[in-house]
Scaffold this motif. Structure first.
Motif, short mmCIF file in Angstrom:
data_model
loop_
_atom_site.label_atom_id
_atom_site.label_comp_id
_atom_site.label_asym_id
_atom_site.label_seq_id
_atom_site.Cartn_x
_atom_site.Cartn_y
_atom_site.Cartn_z
N LEU A 249 -14.92 51.65 51.54
CA LEU A 249 -15.34 51.42 50.16
C LEU A 249 -16.69 52.09 49.90
CD1 LEU A 249 -15.22 50.14 47.35
CD2 LEU A 249 -16.05 48.00 48.36
N LEU A 254 -19.36 56.82 46.81
CA LEU A 254 -20.11 58.07 46.69
C LEU A 254 -19.26 59.20 46.12
CD1 LEU A 254 -22.06 58.18 50.07
CD2 LEU A 254 -22.86 57.44 47.81
N VAL A 264 -9.22 46.44 43.35
CA VAL A 264 -9.48 45.82 44.64
C VAL A 264 -8.33 44.86 44.95
CG1 VAL A 264 -11.16 44.62 46.06
CG2 VAL A 264 -11.94 45.98 44.13
N GLY A 266 -7.01 44.51 48.44
CA GLY A 266 -7.16 43.87 49.73
C GLY A 266 -8.31 44.48 50.49
N LEU A 267 -8.76 43.77 51.53
CA LEU A 267 -9.91 44.23 52.33
C LEU A 267 -9.57 44.00 53.79
CD1 LEU A 267 -12.71 42.48 50.22
CD2 LEU A 267 -12.12 44.89 50.10
N TYR A 271 -11.06 41.18 57.22
CA TYR A 271 -10.49 39.84 57.33
C TYR A 271 -10.72 39.20 58.70
CZ TYR A 271 -7.92 40.74 52.98
OH TYR A 271 -7.57 41.02 51.68
N LYS A 278 -19.56 40.78 57.96
CA LYS A 278 -18.80 41.71 57.12
C LYS A 278 -19.60 43.01 56.96
CE LYS A 278 -16.03 38.21 55.55
NZ LYS A 278 -14.69 38.01 56.10
N ASP A 279 -18.88 44.10 56.82
CA ASP A 279 -19.55 45.39 56.64
C ASP A 279 -20.40 45.38 55.37
OD1 ASP A 279 -18.47 46.54 58.88
OD2 ASP A 279 -16.81 47.49 57.83
N ALA A 280 -21.53 46.07 55.48
CA ALA A 280 -22.41 46.18 54.33
C ALA A 280 -21.89 47.24 53.37
CB ALA A 280 -23.81 46.57 54.80
N VAL A 281 -21.87 46.89 52.10
CA VAL A 281 -21.61 47.89 51.06
C VAL A 281 -22.96 48.15 50.39
CG1 VAL A 281 -20.38 48.36 48.91
CG2 VAL A 281 -19.24 47.13 50.77
N ARG A 282 -23.39 49.41 50.43
CA ARG A 282 -24.75 49.71 49.95
C ARG A 282 -24.76 50.62 48.73
NH1 ARG A 282 -27.89 47.80 54.23
NH2 ARG A 282 -26.84 47.95 56.24
N ASN A 283 -23.62 51.17 48.38
CA ASN A 283 -23.63 52.18 47.32
C ASN A 283 -23.23 51.63 45.96
OD1 ASN A 283 -24.50 54.21 49.09
ND2 ASN A 283 -22.42 54.46 49.86
N ILE A 284 -23.63 50.38 45.73
CA ILE A 284 -23.32 49.72 44.45
C ILE A 284 -23.90 50.52 43.27
CG2 ILE A 284 -23.77 47.62 43.10
CD1 ILE A 284 -21.79 47.12 45.31
N LEU A 287 -21.81 52.41 40.78
CA LEU A 287 -21.14 51.75 39.65
C LEU A 287 -21.82 52.12 38.34
CD1 LEU A 287 -20.47 48.16 41.07
CD2 LEU A 287 -18.79 49.95 40.69
N MET A 294 -14.65 48.14 38.67
CA MET A 294 -14.13 47.70 39.96
C MET A 294 -13.54 46.32 39.71
SD MET A 294 -16.49 47.81 43.32
CE MET A 294 -15.96 47.11 44.86
N LEU B 267 -30.32 47.97 38.93
CA LEU B 267 -30.45 47.45 40.29
C LEU B 267 -31.91 47.62 40.72
CD1 LEU B 267 -27.29 49.20 41.82
CD2 LEU B 267 -27.43 46.80 41.12
N LYS B 278 -30.80 50.37 51.60
CA LYS B 278 -30.42 49.50 50.49
C LYS B 278 -29.87 48.18 51.06
CE LYS B 278 -30.47 53.14 47.47
NZ LYS B 278 -31.60 53.37 46.57
N ASP B 279 -30.05 47.11 50.31
CA ASP B 279 -29.54 45.82 50.75
C ASP B 279 -28.02 45.87 50.89
OD1 ASP B 279 -31.99 44.59 50.83
OD2 ASP B 279 -31.87 43.79 48.81
N ALA B 280 -27.55 45.15 51.89
CA ALA B 280 -26.11 45.05 52.11
C ALA B 280 -25.49 44.06 51.14
CB ALA B 280 -25.84 44.60 53.53
N VAL B 281 -24.40 44.46 50.53
CA VAL B 281 -23.59 43.52 49.76
C VAL B 281 -22.34 43.25 50.60
CG1 VAL B 281 -22.29 43.16 47.63
CG2 VAL B 281 -24.49 44.34 47.57
N ARG B 282 -22.14 41.99 50.95
CA ARG B 282 -21.06 41.67 51.89
C ARG B 282 -19.95 40.83 51.27
NH1 ARG B 282 -23.35 43.33 56.75
NH2 ARG B 282 -25.61 43.10 56.81
N ILE B 288 -11.62 39.76 44.80
CA ILE B 288 -10.19 39.43 44.84
C ILE B 288 -9.99 37.93 44.63
CG2 ILE B 288 -8.07 39.50 46.19
CD1 ILE B 288 -9.27 41.82 47.79
N MET B 294 -16.10 44.03 37.68
CA MET B 294 -17.50 44.42 37.86
C MET B 294 -17.59 45.83 37.29
SD MET B 294 -19.30 44.04 41.54
CE MET B 294 -20.89 44.75 41.88
N GLY B 296 -20.00 49.03 35.80
CA GLY B 296 -21.25 49.71 35.53
C GLY B 296 -21.20 50.40 34.18
#
Lengths: 359, 359
Positions: A249, A254, A264, A266-267, A271, A278-284, A287, A294, B267, B278-282, B288, B294, B296
């Protein structure tokens, strides 16, 4: 006295942390159950013989100790696992069903289930299988997939949530799975350029040769997912059908194009990770920069679209326009292993289990 | 020979990593500039005397070395900083404007600017200020805020992206800022229950006493943001107006209600962090589980809604229904400090700079 039968059941032994193993589930030999409703069940109950059970990724979160409210209740240790399946009605106090009917919907991982309200709301009668003799039928097992929950999921997520336009670019992760293989083909039918990712060379080949993806890559062999996506989508991604989450994601964000949409669904990559891992999502920030939408969704919210979907998809199945690949395990005793395999990518196509032969 | 004037300019000295400081910008004394168009400018150019400059968070990403395409080009070291402002037209080859007109839109951080196409597309004539004498006017500075880009941003993000319904719950971060203070009041007007977060006791008080938030909290004094949100929203959040990102977003995701909407406007907590830091969004899984949308957005995509917004908001400004708080710095020489202050939360309300008195 009504006839009885032995009812084997698969129960969850304990809540799972990390990856589930066969030790987390148990096949209980079970006792004799009557083959008619006894009258003690709530009005509207349906007694079925289960024929096919569906292994779906959403079942994994239900195996975790419930930390917070969710759209789907956790399984209860010691109780039978539930999920989508195809079954033959043996007895029914729900006026929609009569003995002999074939149904699909939520049932139990056992030979026989008494499905009670409100869960019976998820049961639907199968009518198109009966037309098989006249050359128009479809395999019964398809009601765990292309004609069941995963099919409507793919349709709703792609057509309703993403609103594709001809010529747009589409990326699908877990692209050879139950949902992904359909999204890829729906995208092609919609005149989109579609690329998929999967976790083996065999699956990548399948995407290109069988499901008509314009391109595909093995995410396990890409050291830089963002670069892989840039290679496949030099001008960016209009639509991402999200089945995996995590680092994929973040890489997709990017590579999205302005006004892109992300459904969205499934992830699965997340799970089996513990809370806080959980993996960090940093590229918010993408959006905003790309003005992305999303949107998470689940199939039950869109049940009313099933007749529309079924009418749309059946001709494509019958005339061979749509390919559909299943991975069928045999026997209730192999159901836990089949479910576990999903989380290691062992399945090729839709994973299901045939537990009885009654067509 | 046309009259001339001295034109001081604020230029970006070098690209910024981390927090910007006054060292990153420089007030250049500048030379003499003519007070009429010389004829050498592209057709459609507009010469203005700048009156007010707007300090907006989106300017921070423009100060970073451009790593990838974005909706807004980076500033160029050595060149004048650009941003929203209010100005008096001195000369114009754009038929929409005549000398003497007041305009708002994109201009330069300098005493005088020649705004050239295509940037002139962002200039709009101010007509309602002139009505001041008749008791119906509004402060000219409001065109950097409630009647300018931040105003339309708040309106579009809340009313168009979030589609609020009466009785819904709304959370706004950076709630005393230019956009946040408006979203809070728009939410109250829409019959929503609205709570805001801000970074000081003074701002929290302002939210409750001046802007009509039902509740507010100081995020710096909350060790557990998710718990703070749970306290303020025991039944969850229907709408989140996102101005900050990072750990706040992660906490909000856990507290959203089914079918909630998140308008991603800014942000600011992330703008001074380096790539990869950048901060992690987890908690993406909440999208879901709660079927969240969400989205932008940026104001320029919605410019066509400005007349509708202006007609809607002006009566509320004139009759005092809407409060609006500005933080006004004085003098072009103080513009860098004012902009930097935004990223430390030093502003109370909309930050702007008055650089000339010509009303």
């Amino acid at each position: 006295m009504a006839a009885t039968a032995t009812n084997r059941r698969v129960v969850l032994k304990e809540y799972v942390e990390g990856y589930p193993t066969e030790e987390h589930m148990e096949l209980v030999p079970g006792g004799e159950v009557p083959l008619r409703l006894t009258g003690d069940e709530p009005a509207g109950s349906v007694l079925v013989r289960n024929l096919y059970l569906s292994c779906d990724p959403y079942m994994r979160p239900k195996m975790s100790r419930p930390l917070r409210e969710s759209y789907t209740a956790a399984f209860v240790p010691g109780s039978v696992i539930t999920g989508y399946g195809v079954a033959r009605v043996l007895d029914s106090s729900d006026p929609r069903f009569a003995p002999g009917d074939l149904v699909w919907g939520i049932t139990g991982w056992e030979d026989y289930s008494v499905v009670k309200p409100p869960v019976t709301a998820f049961l639907a009668k199968i009518s198109h299988h009966d037309a098989a003799a006249a050359g128009g039928g479809v395999p019964l097992s398809y009601y765990t997939g292309i004609l069941g929950m995963p099919g409507l999921t793919a349709y709703v997520g792609f057509h309703e949530i993403c609103a594709p336009k001809k010529g747009e670019t589409v990326f699908v992760s877990a692209a050879s799975g139950a949902v992904g293989q359909l999204v890829g083909q729906f995208a092609r039918l919609a005149g989109c350029h579609v690329v998929g990712s999967a976790g083996s060379k065999e699956k990548v080949e399948l995407l290109k040769s069988k499901f008509g993806f314009h391109d595909a890559f093995n995410y396990k062999e890409e050291p830089d997912l963002a670069a892989a996506l840039k290679r496949c989508f030099p001008d960016g991604i209009d639509i991402y059908f999200e089945n995996v989450g995590g680092v994929m994601l973040d890489a997709v964000l990017l590579n999205m194009r302005v006004h892109g949409r992300i459904a969205v669904c499934g992830l699965i990559s997340q799970y089996n990770l513990k809370e806080g891992e959980k993996d960090a999502v940093r590229n918010i920030g993408a959006l905003i920069a790309k003005r992305l939408r999303m949107q998470g969704f689940i199939e039950p919210d869109h049940k009313h679209l099933y007749p529309k979907y079924e009418a749309w998809v059946l001709p494509y199945i019958r005339d061979g326009t749509l390919a559909y690949v299943e991975d069928v395990a045999e026997g209730l005793e192999n159901a836990p292993k089949a479910l576990i395999g999903l989380f290691h990518g062992r399945n090729v196509g839709k994973q299901l289990v045939r537990i009885a032969d009654d067509e």
